[in-house]
Scaffold this motif. Structure first.
Motif, PDB file in Angstrom:
ATOM      1  N   ARG A 146       0.864  -1.177   0.000  1.00 42.49           N
ATOM      2  CA  ARG A 146       0.000   0.000   0.000  1.00 42.49           C
ATOM      3  C   ARG A 146       0.902   1.230   0.000  1.00 42.49           C
ATOM      4  NH1 ARG A 146      -3.617  -2.084   5.083  1.00 42.49           N
ATOM      5  NH2 ARG A 146      -1.748  -1.380   6.172  1.00 42.49           N
ATOM      6  N   GLU A 147       0.592   2.224  -0.861  1.00 38.33           N
ATOM      7  CA  GLU A 147       1.455   3.400  -0.903  1.00 38.33           C
ATOM      8  C   GLU A 147       0.728   4.620  -1.463  1.00 38.33           C
ATOM      9  OE1 GLU A 147       4.683   3.150  -3.704  1.00 38.33           O
ATOM     10  OE2 GLU A 147       3.574   1.780  -5.012  1.00 38.33           O
ATOM     11  N   LEU A 148       1.135   5.780  -1.003  1.00 39.23           N
ATOM     12  CA  LEU A 148       0.703   7.041  -1.586  1.00 39.23           C
ATOM     13  C   LEU A 148       1.609   7.309  -2.784  1.00 39.23           C
ATOM     14  CD1 LEU A 148      -1.053   9.667  -1.282  1.00 39.23           C
ATOM     15  CD2 LEU A 148       0.909  10.632  -0.049  1.00 39.23           C
ATOM     16  N   ILE A 149       1.022   7.410  -3.969  1.00 40.76           N
ATOM     17  CA  ILE A 149       1.850   7.576  -5.169  1.00 40.76           C
ATOM     18  C   ILE A 149       1.847   9.015  -5.680  1.00 40.76           C
ATOM     19  CG2 ILE A 149       1.652   5.171  -5.858  1.00 40.76           C
ATOM     20  CD1 ILE A 149      -0.461   6.041  -7.911  1.00 40.76           C
ATOM     21  N   GLY A 150       1.043   9.882  -5.046  1.00 40.70           N
ATOM     22  CA  GLY A 150       1.055  11.275  -5.466  1.00 40.70           C
ATOM     23  C   GLY A 150      -0.104  12.054  -4.864  1.00 40.70           C
ATOM     24  N   THR A 151       0.015  13.354  -4.916  1.00 41.47           N
ATOM     25  CA  THR A 151      -1.060  14.245  -4.471  1.00 41.47           C
ATOM     26  C   THR A 151      -1.173  15.397  -5.464  1.00 41.47           C
ATOM     27  OG1 THR A 151       0.418  15.584  -3.100  1.00 41.47           O
ATOM     28  CG2 THR A 151      -0.674  13.715  -2.037  1.00 41.47           C
ATOM     29  N   ASP A 152      -2.342  15.989  -5.528  1.00 41.76           N
ATOM     30  CA  ASP A 152      -2.523  17.221  -6.280  1.00 41.76           C
ATOM     31  C   ASP A 152      -3.535  18.066  -5.504  1.00 41.76           C
ATOM     32  OD1 ASP A 152      -5.106  16.225  -6.950  1.00 41.76           O
ATOM     33  OD2 ASP A 152      -4.310  15.241  -8.731  1.00 41.76           O
ATOM     34  N   LYS A 153      -4.012  19.129  -6.085  1.00 40.48           N
ATOM     35  CA  LYS A 153      -4.891  20.029  -5.344  1.00 40.48           C
ATOM     36  C   LYS A 153      -6.232  19.392  -4.999  1.00 40.48           C
ATOM     37  CE  LYS A 153      -6.707  22.373  -9.489  1.00 40.48           C
ATOM     38  NZ  LYS A 153      -8.100  21.955  -9.309  1.00 40.48           N
ATOM     39  N   ASP A 154      -6.596  18.307  -5.697  1.00 40.41           N
ATOM     40  CA  ASP A 154      -7.912  17.702  -5.501  1.00 40.41           C
ATOM     41  C   ASP A 154      -7.896  16.358  -4.772  1.00 40.41           C
ATOM     42  OD1 ASP A 154      -9.351  19.754  -6.890  1.00 40.41           O
ATOM     43  OD2 ASP A 154      -8.638  18.887  -8.782  1.00 40.41           O
ATOM     44  N   PHE A 155      -6.829  15.571  -4.962  1.00 39.24           N
ATOM     45  CA  PHE A 155      -6.869  14.188  -4.487  1.00 39.24           C
ATOM     46  C   PHE A 155      -5.550  13.710  -3.873  1.00 39.24           C
ATOM     47  CE2 PHE A 155      -9.882  14.331  -8.086  1.00 39.24           C
ATOM     48  CZ  PHE A 155     -11.034  13.897  -7.445  1.00 39.24           C
ATOM     49  N   PHE A 156      -5.697  12.721  -2.998  1.00 38.85           N
ATOM     50  CA  PHE A 156      -4.594  11.851  -2.601  1.00 38.85           C
ATOM     51  C   PHE A 156      -4.704  10.618  -3.493  1.00 38.85           C
ATOM     52  CE2 PHE A 156      -5.946  14.033   1.317  1.00 38.85           C
ATOM     53  CZ  PHE A 156      -4.756  14.640   1.698  1.00 38.85           C
ATOM     54  N   HIS A 157      -3.616  10.275  -4.176  1.00 39.17           N
ATOM     55  CA  HIS A 157      -3.628   9.120  -5.080  1.00 39.17           C
ATOM     56  C   HIS A 157      -2.923   7.957  -4.390  1.00 39.17           C
ATOM     57  CE1 HIS A 157      -5.040  11.706  -8.370  1.00 39.17           C
ATOM     58  NE2 HIS A 157      -4.191  12.614  -7.870  1.00 39.17           N
ATOM     59  N   VAL A 158      -3.673   6.903  -4.124  1.00 39.31           N
ATOM     60  CA  VAL A 158      -3.192   5.788  -3.315  1.00 39.31           C
ATOM     61  C   VAL A 158      -3.302   4.488  -4.105  1.00 39.31           C
ATOM     62  CG1 VAL A 158      -3.515   4.518  -1.157  1.00 39.31           C
ATOM     63  CG2 VAL A 158      -3.981   6.979  -1.237  1.00 39.31           C
ATOM     64  N   ARG A 159      -2.209   3.739  -4.142  1.00 39.36           N
ATOM     65  CA  ARG A 159      -2.220   2.436  -4.838  1.00 39.36           C
ATOM     66  C   ARG A 159      -2.146   1.316  -3.809  1.00 39.36           C
ATOM     67  NH1 ARG A 159       1.668   2.678  -9.313  1.00 39.36           N
ATOM     68  NH2 ARG A 159       3.276   2.398  -7.729  1.00 39.36           N
ATOM     69  N   VAL A 160      -3.036   0.326  -3.965  1.00 41.47           N
ATOM     70  CA  VAL A 160      -3.127  -0.787  -3.025  1.00 41.47           C
ATOM     71  C   VAL A 160      -3.122  -2.095  -3.806  1.00 41.47           C
ATOM     72  CG1 VAL A 160      -4.380  -1.768  -1.079  1.00 41.47           C
ATOM     73  CG2 VAL A 160      -4.546   0.698  -1.546  1.00 41.47           C
ATOM     74  N   ALA A 161      -2.299  -3.044  -3.382  1.00 40.96           N
ATOM     75  CA  ALA A 161      -2.201  -4.334  -4.052  1.00 40.96           C
ATOM     76  C   ALA A 161      -3.445  -5.183  -3.807  1.00 40.96           C
ATOM     77  CB  ALA A 161      -0.960  -5.080  -3.581  1.00 40.96           C
ATOM     78  N   ALA A 162      -3.704  -6.086  -4.736  1.00 42.58           N
ATOM     79  CA  ALA A 162      -4.954  -6.844  -4.755  1.00 42.58           C
ATOM     80  C   ALA A 162      -5.151  -7.743  -3.539  1.00 42.58           C
ATOM     81  CB  ALA A 162      -5.019  -7.687  -6.023  1.00 42.58           C
ATOM     82  N   GLY A 163      -4.070  -8.212  -2.935  1.00 45.26           N
ATOM     83  CA  GLY A 163      -4.211  -9.161  -1.834  1.00 45.26           C
ATOM     84  C   GLY A 163      -4.403  -8.531  -0.471  1.00 45.26           C
ATOM     85  N   GLU A 164      -4.389  -7.214  -0.395  1.00 42.72           N
ATOM     86  CA  GLU A 164      -4.554  -6.545   0.900  1.00 42.72           C
ATOM     87  C   GLU A 164      -6.001  -6.668   1.395  1.00 42.72           C
ATOM     88  OE1 GLU A 164      -2.404  -5.172   2.864  1.00 42.72           O
ATOM     89  OE2 GLU A 164      -0.605  -5.016   1.609  1.00 42.72           O
TER      90      GLU A 164
END
Length: 342
Positions: free
Chosen positions: A78-96
């Motif tokens: 699980r990781e935060l891959i980026g942010t911008d003025k509107d969103f936190f972009h978070v990627r999570v692996a399928a098995g979590e």
């Protein structure tokens, strides 16, 4: 033909489905990385074996054994891959684990998933079913889904529109059946607004005197409501809501409303109405009823339960009796939510 290391024969699936019904798989693999996953699928293709993708086992009914390979991806991360003025972009692996992922995002200060707390299963199953609860669908938060394409052997990313999300539906249930979810990228809103319009949720917050709820307040309220209304699969086998809420047009709604003035329904943006399937089942007198070792939960008519020692065929027999009765009484066809293995 050599068998890849992750694969084993004759696997017991009784502890890998939350209904707790007995079932076996001719072959089983739980790959922890992409290479092992690809090798397992390639082996199954060479052996001409059918493949069943299994996540947390919380949305499946085994009324028969599986004659091929059951693949249970155990990809982690699980990781935060980026942010911008509107969103936190978070990627999570399928098995979590899904619920733990919801909790983790809130702990990081990234709200937006709180209404989906305590839904059982893993992250990879979420977009397939487009899980939803208390006024929120996962599709509302998905930015992209990374998949392994079994036909091409390639990894690619599907955009939100390519996933073709609908109510409890997605491309993965149709022509996308050959796609294996590897990870999900979420767009969690920085300008967050509470979503507490569902009656049970609003009442739970009101009882605590909370008029301006935080995301953590809603998370806690959702957990409280679900624990009160739904059985714990660890204690009583179940797959959560067994039937989808049917959607009908305005004339059909009006006809039902005329006969049932307290009919529970929710207007949809397209002018149709989503009926509460649990209300229909309850009104028909099914709540708390039993058929052999299968039953309808005493507190929530949408949930079918394993009362101890039930087989999948017993659960399906109960479900089909309910469907037939609702069709006769109301002219409404109830669709099942879980995958049925027969």
């Amino acid at each position: 033909m050599s068998i890849p290391a992750p694969i084993r024969a004759d696997a017991d699936l009784s502890t890998l489905n939350t209904l707790g019904v007995p079932a076996r798989a001719a072959w089983f693999a739980e790959p922890t990385n992409l290479d092992a996953l690809a090798d397992s699928l390639a082996w199954a293709d060479r052996a001409s074996l059918p493949v069943l993708l299994l996540g947390g086992g919380s949305n499946i009914v085994f009324a028969a054994d599986w004659p091929g390979l059951v693949l249970r991806p155990a990809l982690a991360g699980r990781e935060l891959i980026g942010t911008d003025k509107d969103f936190f972009h978070v990627r999570v692996a399928a098995g979590e684990n899904w619920h733990e992922t919801v909790r983790w995002t809130l702990e990081q200060g990234w709200p937006g998933l709180e209404n989906l707390a305590l839904i059982p299963g893993v992250v990879g199953a979420g977009p397939i079913q487009n899980i939803g609860a208390y006024g929120l669908e996962l599709a509302d938060r998905i930015e992209a889904v990374e998949v392994f394409d079994r036909d091409s052997g390639e990894v690619r990313s599907l955009t939100h529109s390519e996933c073709r999300f609908a109510y409890r539906d997605s491309v993965f249930k149709h022509e996308g059946r050959g796609l294996v979810v590897l990870s999900v990228t979420l767009a969690l809103p920085r300008a967050w607004q509470p979503n507490a319009r569902y009656r049970d949720l609003a009442e739970a917050l009101d009882q605590k005197g909370i008029t301006d709820p935080s995301a953590l307040d809603i998370f806690a309220a959702v957990v409280e409501v679900r624990q009160r209304k739904l059985p714990d699969p660890a204690r009583t086998g179940n797959v959560g809501s067994f039937f989808k809420n049917p959607i009908v047009d305005e004339p059909a709604y009006a006809a039902l409303k005329a006969n049932e003035p307290d009919l529970v329904a929710y207007p949809q943006p397209d002018g149709r109405f989503k009926l509460a399937a649990g209300w229909l089942i309850d009104r028909a007198g099914w709540k708390g009823r039993k058929m052999g070792a299968a039953g309808v939960h005493a507190n929530q008519a949408l949930v079918l339960v394993n009362l101890g020692g039930a087989r999948g065929a017993e659960i399906l027999a109960l479900a089909r009796s309910i469907q037939a009765d609702i069709e006769t009484r109301y002219g409404i066809t109830l669709e099942t939510e879980p995958i049925l293995i027969e």
